[in-house]
Structures are given as C-alpha cells and as structure tokens.
Design a protein around this motif. Structure first.
Motif, PDB file in Angstrom:
ATOM      1  N   TYR A  99      77.078 -45.828  64.761  1.00  0.00           N
ATOM      2  CA  TYR A  99      78.877 -46.154  65.147  1.00  0.00           C
ATOM      3  C   TYR A  99      79.541 -47.185  66.689  1.00  0.00           C
ATOM      4  CZ  TYR A  99      83.691 -44.973  65.373  1.00  0.00           C
ATOM      5  OH  TYR A  99      85.193 -44.713  65.779  1.00  0.00           O
ATOM      6  N   SER A 100      80.046 -47.511  66.413  1.00  0.00           N
ATOM      7  CA  SER A 100      81.194 -48.051  67.932  1.00  0.00           C
ATOM      8  C   SER A 100      82.444 -48.418  67.465  1.00  0.00           C
ATOM      9  CB  SER A 100      80.691 -49.948  67.456  1.00  0.00           C
ATOM     10  OG  SER A 100      81.083 -50.801  68.740  1.00  0.00           O
ATOM     11  N   SER A 101      82.472 -48.106  68.810  1.00  0.00           N
ATOM     12  CA  SER A 101      84.261 -47.727  68.621  1.00  0.00           C
ATOM     13  C   SER A 101      84.437 -49.571  68.918  1.00  0.00           C
ATOM     14  CB  SER A 101      85.065 -47.387  69.784  1.00  0.00           C
ATOM     15  OG  SER A 101      84.140 -48.038  71.425  1.00  0.00           O
ATOM     16  N   ASN A 102      84.358 -50.796  68.773  1.00  0.00           N
ATOM     17  CA  ASN A 102      84.423 -52.221  68.860  1.00  0.00           C
ATOM     18  C   ASN A 102      84.721 -53.123  67.464  1.00  0.00           C
ATOM     19  OD1 ASN A 102      84.416 -51.649  71.086  1.00  0.00           O
ATOM     20  ND2 ASN A 102      82.131 -52.680  71.568  1.00  0.00           N
ATOM     21  N   THR A 470      72.838 -47.777  77.845  1.00  0.00           N
ATOM     22  CA  THR A 470      74.462 -47.300  77.281  1.00  0.00           C
ATOM     23  C   THR A 470      74.709 -46.015  77.003  1.00  0.00           C
ATOM     24  OG1 THR A 470      74.050 -49.722  76.871  1.00  0.00           O
ATOM     25  CG2 THR A 470      75.844 -48.554  76.205  1.00  0.00           C
ATOM     26  N   LEU A 471      75.535 -45.247  77.392  1.00  0.00           N
ATOM     27  CA  LEU A 471      76.132 -44.213  77.088  1.00  0.00           C
ATOM     28  C   LEU A 471      77.120 -44.059  76.962  1.00  0.00           C
ATOM     29  CD1 LEU A 471      75.203 -41.307  77.031  1.00  0.00           C
ATOM     30  CD2 LEU A 471      75.994 -40.726  79.315  1.00  0.00           C
ATOM     31  N   GLU A 472      78.164 -43.203  75.234  1.00  0.00           N
ATOM     32  CA  GLU A 472      78.929 -43.598  75.134  1.00  0.00           C
ATOM     33  C   GLU A 472      79.256 -42.531  74.299  1.00  0.00           C
ATOM     34  OE1 GLU A 472      81.371 -46.931  72.556  1.00  0.00           O
ATOM     35  OE2 GLU A 472      79.446 -47.155  72.391  1.00  0.00           O
ATOM     36  N   LEU A 473      80.931 -42.013  74.898  1.00  0.00           N
ATOM     37  CA  LEU A 473      82.032 -41.049  74.502  1.00  0.00           C
ATOM     38  C   LEU A 473      82.719 -41.554  73.710  1.00  0.00           C
ATOM     39  CD1 LEU A 473      81.458 -38.871  77.674  1.00  0.00           C
ATOM     40  CD2 LEU A 473      79.268 -38.676  75.706  1.00  0.00           C
ATOM     41  N   ASN A 474      83.430 -40.472  72.209  1.00  0.00           N
ATOM     42  CA  ASN A 474      83.933 -41.616  71.919  1.00  0.00           C
ATOM     43  C   ASN A 474      84.801 -39.906  70.931  1.00  0.00           C
ATOM     44  OD1 ASN A 474      84.328 -43.789  70.696  1.00  0.00           O
ATOM     45  ND2 ASN A 474      82.001 -43.853  71.216  1.00  0.00           N
ATOM     46  N   THR A 475      85.621 -39.479  70.739  1.00  0.00           N
ATOM     47  CA  THR A 475      86.610 -38.402  70.704  1.00  0.00           C
ATOM     48  C   THR A 475      87.924 -39.229  70.044  1.00  0.00           C
ATOM     49  OG1 THR A 475      86.332 -37.469  72.551  1.00  0.00           O
ATOM     50  CG2 THR A 475      88.182 -36.593  70.757  1.00  0.00           C
ATOM     51  N   LYS A 500      90.808 -32.747  61.836  1.00  0.00           N
ATOM     52  CA  LYS A 500      90.584 -32.489  62.835  1.00  0.00           C
ATOM     53  C   LYS A 500      89.471 -33.437  64.254  1.00  0.00           C
ATOM     54  CE  LYS A 500      89.082 -28.351  60.000  1.00  0.00           C
ATOM     55  NZ  LYS A 500      87.988 -27.002  59.133  1.00  0.00           N
ATOM     56  N   THR A 501      89.395 -33.054  65.185  1.00  0.00           N
ATOM     57  CA  THR A 501      88.206 -33.839  66.366  1.00  0.00           C
ATOM     58  C   THR A 501      87.265 -34.319  65.910  1.00  0.00           C
ATOM     59  OG1 THR A 501      90.220 -32.891  67.530  1.00  0.00           O
ATOM     60  CG2 THR A 501      88.489 -34.413  68.787  1.00  0.00           C
ATOM     61  N   ILE A 502      86.686 -35.320  65.945  1.00  0.00           N
ATOM     62  CA  ILE A 502      85.690 -35.500  65.851  1.00  0.00           C
ATOM     63  C   ILE A 502      85.305 -36.262  67.210  1.00  0.00           C
ATOM     64  CG2 ILE A 502      84.160 -37.126  64.387  1.00  0.00           C
ATOM     65  CD1 ILE A 502      85.640 -37.020  62.189  1.00  0.00           C
ATOM     66  N   ASN A 503      83.933 -35.761  67.699  1.00  0.00           N
ATOM     67  CA  ASN A 503      83.216 -36.176  68.769  1.00  0.00           C
ATOM     68  C   ASN A 503      81.928 -36.823  68.841  1.00  0.00           C
ATOM     69  OD1 ASN A 503      85.413 -34.977  70.651  1.00  0.00           O
ATOM     70  ND2 ASN A 503      84.548 -33.534  69.887  1.00  0.00           N
ATOM     71  N   LEU A 504      81.475 -38.292  69.188  1.00  0.00           N
ATOM     72  CA  LEU A 504      80.676 -38.666  69.097  1.00  0.00           C
ATOM     73  C   LEU A 504      80.091 -38.804  70.400  1.00  0.00           C
ATOM     74  CD1 LEU A 504      78.249 -40.372  67.447  1.00  0.00           C
ATOM     75  CD2 LEU A 504      79.479 -42.091  67.351  1.00  0.00           C
ATOM     76  N   LEU A 505      78.594 -38.595  70.930  1.00  0.00           N
ATOM     77  CA  LEU A 505      77.405 -39.390  72.011  1.00  0.00           C
ATOM     78  C   LEU A 505      76.798 -39.807  71.102  1.00  0.00           C
ATOM     79  CD1 LEU A 505      76.394 -37.044  74.988  1.00  0.00           C
ATOM     80  CD2 LEU A 505      75.058 -38.420  73.763  1.00  0.00           C
ATOM     81  N   LEU A 525      67.753 -45.931  70.037  1.00  0.00           N
ATOM     82  CA  LEU A 525      69.271 -45.258  70.282  1.00  0.00           C
ATOM     83  C   LEU A 525      69.244 -44.118  69.228  1.00  0.00           C
ATOM     84  CD1 LEU A 525      72.224 -45.384  69.300  1.00  0.00           C
ATOM     85  CD2 LEU A 525      72.099 -46.280  67.970  1.00  0.00           C
ATOM     86  N   TYR A 526      70.039 -42.913  70.320  1.00  0.00           N
ATOM     87  CA  TYR A 526      70.215 -41.697  69.663  1.00  0.00           C
ATOM     88  C   TYR A 526      71.518 -40.658  69.570  1.00  0.00           C
ATOM     89  CZ  TYR A 526      70.929 -36.118  70.630  1.00  0.00           C
ATOM     90  OH  TYR A 526      71.457 -34.994  70.281  1.00  0.00           O
ATOM     91  N   GLN A 527      72.436 -40.205  68.864  1.00  0.00           N
ATOM     92  CA  GLN A 527      73.805 -40.009  68.165  1.00  0.00           C
ATOM     93  C   GLN A 527      73.604 -38.649  68.261  1.00  0.00           C
ATOM     94  OE1 GLN A 527      74.899 -44.020  66.232  1.00  0.00           O
ATOM     95  NE2 GLN A 527      73.560 -43.296  65.505  1.00  0.00           N
ATOM     96  N   LYS A 528      74.432 -38.465  68.184  1.00  0.00           N
ATOM     97  CA  LYS A 528      75.068 -36.510  68.412  1.00  0.00           C
ATOM     98  C   LYS A 528      76.556 -36.398  68.266  1.00  0.00           C
ATOM     99  CE  LYS A 528      74.357 -31.749  68.324  1.00  0.00           C
ATOM    100  NZ  LYS A 528      73.901 -31.728  67.034  1.00  0.00           N
ATOM    101  N   VAL A 529      76.594 -35.843  66.565  1.00  0.00           N
ATOM    102  CA  VAL A 529      78.489 -35.625  66.014  1.00  0.00           C
ATOM    103  C   VAL A 529      78.203 -34.700  66.362  1.00  0.00           C
ATOM    104  CG1 VAL A 529      79.909 -36.657  64.539  1.00  0.00           C
ATOM    105  CG2 VAL A 529      77.625 -38.021  64.556  1.00  0.00           C
TER     106      VAL A 529
END
Length: 650
Positions: A99-102, A470-475, A500-505, A525-529
C-alpha cells in the motif's frame, strides 16, 4: 497506433547505424565518466549533456550501464515491480502487495483504476535536452503470439528547443482463453526556453489505448490446482467469459510554463507560472454472450449469469466518457537566501457522462455528473547546502470540502547518506465511479453521495552507505472500496464506505552486499494493518532476494550479469478483479500467496546495447499449482523471455 509505430521506425532508420565505439575502460556503474564519440572533426559530448528532466525540474542523465536496477526495470511498465503482482498475461492488471499513500489525488478522478497501471499520467512524462539526437529502442518477447516494443527519439533543433516522440506498443495473446492484451501509448514532448532565459515551457501530448480480453478468471480452479496433466494445456481450462473485452482510451494536452518578470535573474526574482491540462477518457465494457456454463468434476453442467440479471439478453456494450480541464496560475518570489515562495489559484472542472437517464423503482440514475472546483494555496521551497525542503498547502474556495497539506524535508549528510521526512494530510473527493455507474447488468447501477476520504501519512526514509530503510505510518478515515455482495459464485460488486479508522504501518529495508564479483541484493517489506474488519488487505511480509554475478569478458567488450531472483509474499485475502468496473474489490473467501517465485536471468552489455534473457517462474512445475495473481486468476507458468534495450547517440 500502428501508423505511429511505423512513423517512428522510419525516423529511427537514420540512426540504426550510428552506434558509438565502446570505451573498454568504462565502469558500467560510474556513468558520469561516459564519453560519447562523434565524428573526428566534432567535439566530444559528455553524458551530462544528455539530460532527463521531470515536471518538478529534477534532472538526471541518460544511463546506459547494466545494473541490478536495470534488471528490475526491464518489464512492460519500465519500472521496478516490487509491491506489484502481475497477472498471467503481459498488459493486464496487477495485484497490489504494497500500500502506498502516493497513489491518490485530491480531485475526483475517472476511476477504473485497474486499467491505469500502464496509463501515462502527467508526472510520468519526462522532458529532455540532448547534445545530439538520442534514440532508445526497447523490445521484449511476450507470453504468446506478439511482442512488446517501446521506441523513443529526442533531439534538440537548437540549444533552446527540444522535442521527443515515443510509442509503446504491445500485443500478447496469452496462454488462457480470451486473454488478449493489445495496447498503445504515444507520447510527444516539446521543451523551449527563450534566448534571454526569461521564459520556459514544457508541453506534451499523449494518446493511449488499452484493450484487454476479459475472461473473468477460472471457473473450475480445482482443475488448475490438480495434478491432471491434461490441464497443463491452459486453453483446456474453463473460464467465466469467453467473448468479453474492455477498452480504455485517453488523450491529453498539457502545458507548463513560467516567465521571469525582471529583465535578468538576480538575487531576488519574480515569476509568473501557468499550467493547463486538458484530458478526455473513454471506457467500454463489451460482452456478447452473457450465460456462463460450468461442468463440475462430477460431470454436472450448470448455466448462470456471473454478474447477475441483465436488462438485455446479450451484446452488452456499456460506455462512459470523461473529460477534465485543469488550470493553475501562480506567482513565485525567489530569493537566493530564503528560497522560493509561491502563491497559486487553480480551476478544476470535469464532465462524467453516459448516454441516457435510468429510471428504477427505487431511484433515478442520472446520466452525468459535473462540477467546478477552485483551490487556492501556497508553496515554500528551500534548497541550500545540505537542506532541501518543500511545503505546500491548498484548500478549496468553492463549496467542496477539499484540502491538502504536504511537507517534504531532506538532509544530505554526504554523497552516500541522506534522510528524508514527509508528511501529508489530505481530504480527497471520491473518484466518479464510486458515485455514479450505469450498466446493462441490473446490480451495477448506482448513484451515491459518499463523503471525502481523509488521509494522514508520515514517512521517514534513510538512504545510507549501510542500508536503505523507509518507515511509513498511515491513518485513513471514510475509506472507499468495492465489495462483493454475494458469496455463492456470483460477482455482485458495489461501492462501500468504511465508517471506522484504518491504521497501517509499513517498514521497507533494502541492502546490497558485494563480495568480489558476487552480490546479494535484499528487499524486505513488513506491513501491519489495524482495522476492525478486513477491508484494507495486504500481505504482512514481502521479500525479494537476488544473488548475481558480474564480470567482463572478451577483452572487456562484453559485460555479463547473471543470477537468480527469489520473490515471496505471505498469504493474505487479496482483492479480486471485476472486468465490468475495471476495479479490484475486497473479498474474504480465498487467500493467495506463501509460494516462492524464482527467476533465472543472464544479461549482457555490448557497447550501448543491453541484452536480457530470463527464465521466469522457473520453479512453477516444482511448487504445485497454487500460484495466483488474484483469487481467481493464476500467475503465468514457466516461460523463457528475451529482449534488448538499444541506445544511439547520433
């Protein structure tokens, strides 16, 4: 599009015999030392005189070296595919693993995002300045009956004017029934600056068409996953749709230019800027035969409509058109000490429309949507010594609730070490397809008024001599998605909004280790939702490990690169693909992943030619038939592909 390709081939014919002499002492990684030889009575041109310029004025140079990055970029999209899982045939969709915020826009876009992977956006277009005519020819074989060609030429008619033309064409039949891909991307660019250096302009025109046979995936996946050798011939496998296809076309005119108000550039400067973008798009879904017939393993035959009931008995031809006009006018104050301060206003207007109004018992589905959106905003840019920063804010001044704040700050310790910090807070309007859609299929008609998506993202990137991370935090709030409203074999897909809210690291680490002539390139790549329901689904772990060997041969006339690439991602509920919408939808019935994908490659560089040979998915016959690109579409089997990238500097 075929005419354009022939025209470009004709232009290139004058360059086919102009390959330059190779510098046998050239280290392929140190491209800055490259010298281009011309006729003896002409001066030599260095590689720094062959510039590639982005819309943001970032500049790189033509690179004819052979590195591991060139191996990763050698594909249909001409970029690194880490985080994307291709479908079985070239030119189809890709399942998103990272997942990318861009990937979003604050303005309402067309939609049909599954069809846009190979669609050139304005940010994808590059501009050029070259000392002599420069040509690049790309060729690669495909899965079945076809080829992929990307032909490009650019030249400067003077020091102040450059133009380029390019055409990428693909045709691939594929191994499965009704899987044809036929695409064309024509690009034309022009760059100009005045003699007194007060006026600069970049212009481009694109014309793109993307046609895909849409077979809807396997109707009997157990035959594919079984051990019956009869089904190793993939055309024997039943699919849902035997005569459906989708078409996306688009044309764009784009101009970005600026004018320096003061007569000469000084410590304090004032610019006027203007950008205009006019684009039109068209999408069509065509299906001649509606019923799907399936024969089970017990010999029982059943017939049903895959996408539910329809208003017509056959020959579905759903069509939608979209056009947009974007204007941005601004003024920039530049101070050599303070940096650049810009203020701007923009005007975005669009039309999204079908042929007729649809009257249902529950609601009326209009035939069009249109709107005018005006923003105002500012941007501050600072570049000095080791600091590079850009901060931008924009907000709507019309009735829509729309805003976007971006902050980008980079500190360059030295040539090998840098840190980057990025923050974005945005309120984004839904793509048009979420709010309005018409189809001959009854369940694919809707008219909604969804709320805006809200995104908050923070990214920290470190590029160092030891490793890149690269460390990315998304809400995300009010997330928009498509879901299947039926779980009994039908695809009744409709848009939804998650309240509801989705958080992604996510954490991505890359490290290359070199020992002599061997190298090991690793990407992790590690991702946690964090979410209450399975809405945003991505694999927790994605890996790519490449072990390769490089050396010179034949008195350094040939540079060889050969090795093995290991790809892997953990099991997850991947989104499935819907051909009517050209979109992926959320499903929670079938997981894919947890299988290795191994490629063997041998690449060579001879003068300015890079030759590629690859055994893709080498282990397909060893790991069992459980390799899928999406829950209903298998990844391709073992195949040997080859091609080249050929550059000319005259």
């Amino acid at each position: 599009m075929n005419f354009r390709l022939l025209f470009l081939v004709f232009l290139f014919s004058n360059s086919l015999f102009s390959q330059v002499e190779n510098d046998s002492k050239l280290d392929t990684v140190k491209r800055a030392s490259l010298i281009i030889d011309h006729k003896k009575d002409q001066p030599k041109a260095t590689i720094s005189q062959y510039r590639i310029i982005t819309l943001e004025r970032d500049t790189t140079f033509v690179d004819t070296s052979l590195t591991i990055k060139k191996e990763y970029d050698y594909n249909y999209l001409r970029r690194d595919l880490f985080g994307l899982m291709p479908f079985a045939n070239e030119g189809q969709a890709y399942t998103t693993l990272q997942y990318s915020s861009n990937q979003r826009s604050s303005f309402p876009e067309f939609g049909y995002t599954g069809k846009h992977f190979n669609y050139y956006q304005p940010k994808d277009i590059k501009y050029y300045s070259v000392a002599t005519p420069f040509t690049e020819l790309y060729f690669k074989t495909v899965m079945e009956q076809g080829q992929n060609v990307d032909a490009f030429i650019t030249l400067n008619t003077s020091e102040r004017f450059n133009f380029s033309m390019a055409y990428k064409g693909l045709r691939s039949l594929g191994k499965y029934i009704n899987q044809l891909s036929s695409t064309g991307n024509f690009r034309f660019t022009a760059s100009y600056n005045s003699k007194n250096k007060r006026y600069y302009a970049n212009f481009h025109y694109t014309s793109q068409d993307i046609l895909n046979g849409e077979n809807g995936g396997l109707s009997n996946p157990e035959y594919f996953e079984g051990n019956d050798p009869a089904y190793n011939e993939r055309p024997r496998l039943d699919i849902y749709l035997k005569d459906a296809k989708s078409i996306l076309t688009g044309t764009r005119l784009f101009l970005d230019h600026n004018f320096l108000i003061n007569a000469k550039k000084r410590d304090n400067n004032l610019y006027l800027t203007h950008q205009i973008n006019f684009e039109s798009k068209y999408f069509e879904y065509n299906q001649v035969t509606l019923p799907t017939t399936i024969t089970s393993s017990t010999g029982v035959t059943s017939t049903f409509l895959r996408f539910g009931p329809s208003y017509v008995a056959g020959n579905i031809n759903d069509q939608v058109l979209y056009n947009r006009m974007y204007n941005k006018i601004g003024a920039i104050y530049e101070n050599t000490t303070l940096g650049k301060i810009q203020f701007f206003v923009d005007d975005f207007r669009y039309n999204y429309y079908y042929n007729s109004v649809l009257f249902l018992s529950t609601q009326t589905i209009p035939n069009n949507m249109n709107d005018i959106i005006n923003d105002f905003g500012g941007q501050y840019e600072y570049r000095k010594n080791k600091w590079n920063g850009k901060f931008q804010y924009s907000s709507s001044i019309t009735k829509q609730s729309l805003f976007d704040f971006n902050a980008h700050l980079k500190y360059q310790f030295n040539e090998k070490n840098s840190f980057t910090f990025e923050y974005q807070n945005s309120n984004n309007l839904p793509n048009n397809i979420y709010n309005l859609h018409q189809s001959s299929y009854i369940n694919y008609n809707w008219y909604n008024n969804f709320k805006n998506e809200k995104h908050n993202s923070l990214k920290v990137e470190a590029n160092t001599q030891w490793a890149n991370a690269t460390l990315e935090l998304n809400t995300i709030n009010d997330y928009l998605y498509f879901s299947n409203d039926n779980t009994s074999g039908l695809q009744l897909v409709s848009p939804k909004q998650y309240d509801k809210t989705i958080n992604l690291l996510s954490l991505k680490i890359n490290k290359e280790v070199k020992v002599g002539k061997f190298a090991l390139d690793n990407t992790f790549l590690y991702q946690k939702v964090g979410q209450s329901d399975k809405i945003l689904n991505v694999p927790q772990l994605v890996l790519r490990n490449t072990l390769y060997y490089t050396d010179y041969f034949f008195k350094k006339a040939l540079y060889l690169q050969t090795g093995v690439i290991f790809n892997y991602f953990t099991k997850f509920y991947a989104n499935d693909y819907n051909p009517i919408l050209g979109e992926f939808f959320v499903q929670n019935q079938k997981e894919i992943g947890a299988y290795p994908n191994i490629d063997l490659f041998a690449n060579a560089r001879v003068q300015r030619t890079r030759i590629y040979l690859k055994a893709e998915h080498f282990n397909s016959s060893m790991s069992g038939n459980n390799y899928y690109s999406s829950p209903n579409n298998p990844y391709h089997d073992f195949i040997i592909r080859f091609g080249l990238v050929w550059n000319f500097f005259d």
